[in-house]
Scaffold this motif. Structure first.
Motif, short mmCIF file in Angstrom:
data_model
loop_
_atom_site.label_atom_id
_atom_site.label_comp_id
_atom_site.label_asym_id
_atom_site.label_seq_id
_atom_site.Cartn_x
_atom_site.Cartn_y
_atom_site.Cartn_z
N ARG A 1 0.84 -1.20 0.00
CA ARG A 1 0.00 0.00 0.00
C ARG A 1 0.88 1.25 0.00
N PRO A 2 0.37 2.35 -0.56
CA PRO A 2 1.16 3.59 -0.57
C PRO A 2 1.25 4.19 0.83
N THR A 3 2.30 4.94 1.05
CA THR A 3 2.47 5.65 2.31
C THR A 3 1.34 6.64 2.51
N THR A 4 0.78 6.68 3.71
CA THR A 4 -0.33 7.60 3.98
C THR A 4 0.15 9.04 4.00
N GLU A 5 -0.77 9.96 3.76
CA GLU A 5 -0.39 11.37 3.69
C GLU A 5 0.15 11.88 5.01
N ASP A 6 -0.38 11.39 6.13
CA ASP A 6 0.12 11.86 7.42
C ASP A 6 1.51 11.31 7.72
N GLN A 7 1.78 10.07 7.29
CA GLN A 7 3.13 9.53 7.44
C GLN A 7 4.12 10.33 6.59
N VAL A 8 3.71 10.73 5.39
CA VAL A 8 4.57 11.55 4.53
C VAL A 8 4.88 12.88 5.21
N ARG A 9 3.91 13.45 5.88
CA ARG A 9 4.16 14.73 6.57
C ARG A 9 5.20 14.56 7.68
N ILE A 10 5.13 13.45 8.40
CA ILE A 10 6.15 13.19 9.42
C ILE A 10 7.52 13.07 8.77
N GLU A 11 7.60 12.34 7.69
CA GLU A 11 8.88 12.14 7.02
C GLU A 11 9.42 13.45 6.46
N ASN A 12 8.55 14.34 6.01
CA ASN A 12 9.01 15.63 5.51
C ASN A 12 9.63 16.47 6.62
N VAL A 13 9.05 16.41 7.81
CA VAL A 13 9.65 17.09 8.96
C VAL A 13 10.96 16.42 9.34
N LEU A 14 10.96 15.10 9.35
CA LEU A 14 12.17 14.36 9.70
C LEU A 14 13.32 14.69 8.75
N ALA A 15 13.00 14.92 7.49
CA ALA A 15 14.04 15.22 6.50
C ALA A 15 14.82 16.47 6.87
N ASP A 16 14.20 17.40 7.58
CA ASP A 16 14.88 18.63 7.99
C ASP A 16 15.63 18.49 9.30
N LEU A 17 15.48 17.36 9.97
CA LEU A 17 16.10 17.17 11.27
C LEU A 17 17.15 16.07 11.30
N VAL A 18 17.03 15.10 10.42
CA VAL A 18 17.88 13.92 10.46
C VAL A 18 19.34 14.28 10.16
N ARG A 19 20.25 13.55 10.80
CA ARG A 19 21.69 13.76 10.60
C ARG A 19 22.30 12.48 10.02
N PRO A 20 23.51 12.57 9.50
CA PRO A 20 24.13 11.37 8.90
C PRO A 20 24.24 10.19 9.86
N SER A 21 24.37 10.48 11.16
CA SER A 21 24.54 9.39 12.14
C SER A 21 23.29 9.16 12.98
N SER A 22 22.15 9.68 12.55
CA SER A 22 20.92 9.57 13.35
C SER A 22 20.52 8.12 13.58
N ARG A 23 19.93 7.90 14.74
CA ARG A 23 19.38 6.59 15.12
C ARG A 23 17.86 6.74 15.19
N ILE A 24 17.17 5.99 14.33
CA ILE A 24 15.73 6.14 14.16
C ILE A 24 15.04 4.84 14.51
N LEU A 25 13.99 4.92 15.32
CA LEU A 25 13.11 3.79 15.58
C LEU A 25 11.79 4.07 14.86
N HIS A 26 11.42 3.19 13.94
CA HIS A 26 10.14 3.34 13.23
C HIS A 26 9.20 2.24 13.71
N VAL A 27 8.18 2.63 14.43
CA VAL A 27 7.22 1.69 15.00
C VAL A 27 6.06 1.50 14.02
#
Length: 239
Positions: free
Chosen positions: A46-72
């Motif tokens: 299934r395609p990524t939901t619009e609200d999940q995309v919004r989270i990822e767009n915010v994350l794109a401005d915060l993530v660093r090369p060494s970031s540690r991410i937990l995706h639940v």
């Protein structure tokens, strides 16, 4: 400490008032939470939901090369496909065997998916701390106060000092379509802030719909995000 958060006076006042419609303890041990109907359990194709995309767009401005991410709740592993890089760690969790197999078959650098019920008594695998915990439906599959607070206890204990627990207003307000699901599991941002406060976490608005729970004193609005928000504001004023 966890027992105090579950049964302390502050939690008792909050759940006997604001969340009186939610049960205290469901009695489930092996598989807490409310499972989705079969037609919606597997998000692999299934395609990524619009609200999940919004989270990822915010994350794109915060993530660093060494970031540690937990995706639940990895779904189609779109977050990992977007952010996986050498040197970055992304741990995904799911209760779907199809999503588990799909995510690990991608062989993305630093990405591993594990079978885990977020409401259970096992803390997520991976590094000792995460810079970002992404859970777009933290309450949607809830069963009781005990397991909701157990989930948040795991999140808070694994969150870096300036880490963020990211969700979207729409996902926060969604409830599983399973028969008998309690509609009170649809949380508002203020609901989420009140429960987060039991763990010393504060709410931060990161976009029109994306919010974060963050430790006190942690850095939240970093340079790139501030610039993006300022740019959007200028566009609105110009329009």
């Amino acid at each position: 400490m966890m027992d105090q958060k579950l049964h302390g006076s502050e939690a008792e006042r909050l759940f006997s008032g604001r969340f009186a419609a939610l049960p205290t303890d469901c009695g489930q041990v092996c598989e807490p939470g409310t499972d989705e109907v079969e037609a919606w359990r597997d998000w692999t194709d299934r395609p990524t939901t619009e609200d999940q995309v919004r989270i990822e767009n915010v994350l794109a401005d915060l993530v660093r090369p060494s970031s540690r991410i937990l995706h639940v709740g990895v779904g189609n592993s779109g977050l990992a496909r977007r952010f996986a890089r050498p040197g970055r760690t992304i741990i995904g969790t799911t209760i779907s065997t199809a999503e588990l197999a799909h995510g690990n078959s991608l062989n993305l650098p630093g990405y591993a998916v594990h079978a885990l019920n977020k409401y259970g008594d096992t803390s997520p695998p991976g590094p000792a701390e995460f810079d970002f915990i992404v859970d777009n439906n933290p309450t949607a599959f809830g069963c009781c106060r005990t397991h909701l607070l157990q989930m948040l206890d795991h999140y808070q204990s694994r969150l870096a000092r300036d880490g963020l627990i990211l969700t979207d207003r729409k996902g926060l307000g969604w409830v599983t379509s399973a028969p008998g699901a309690n509609p009170r599991w649809a949380f508002s941002v203020e609901d989420w802030a009140q429960v987060g406060g039991l763990f010393g976490l504060r709410i931060e608005q990161l976009s029109d719909t994306v919010v974060a729970l963050a430790p006190p004193g942690g850095r939240v609005l970093r340079g790139p995000l501030l610039r993006r928000l300022a740019s959007r504001l200028r566009q609105r004023l110009a329009g």
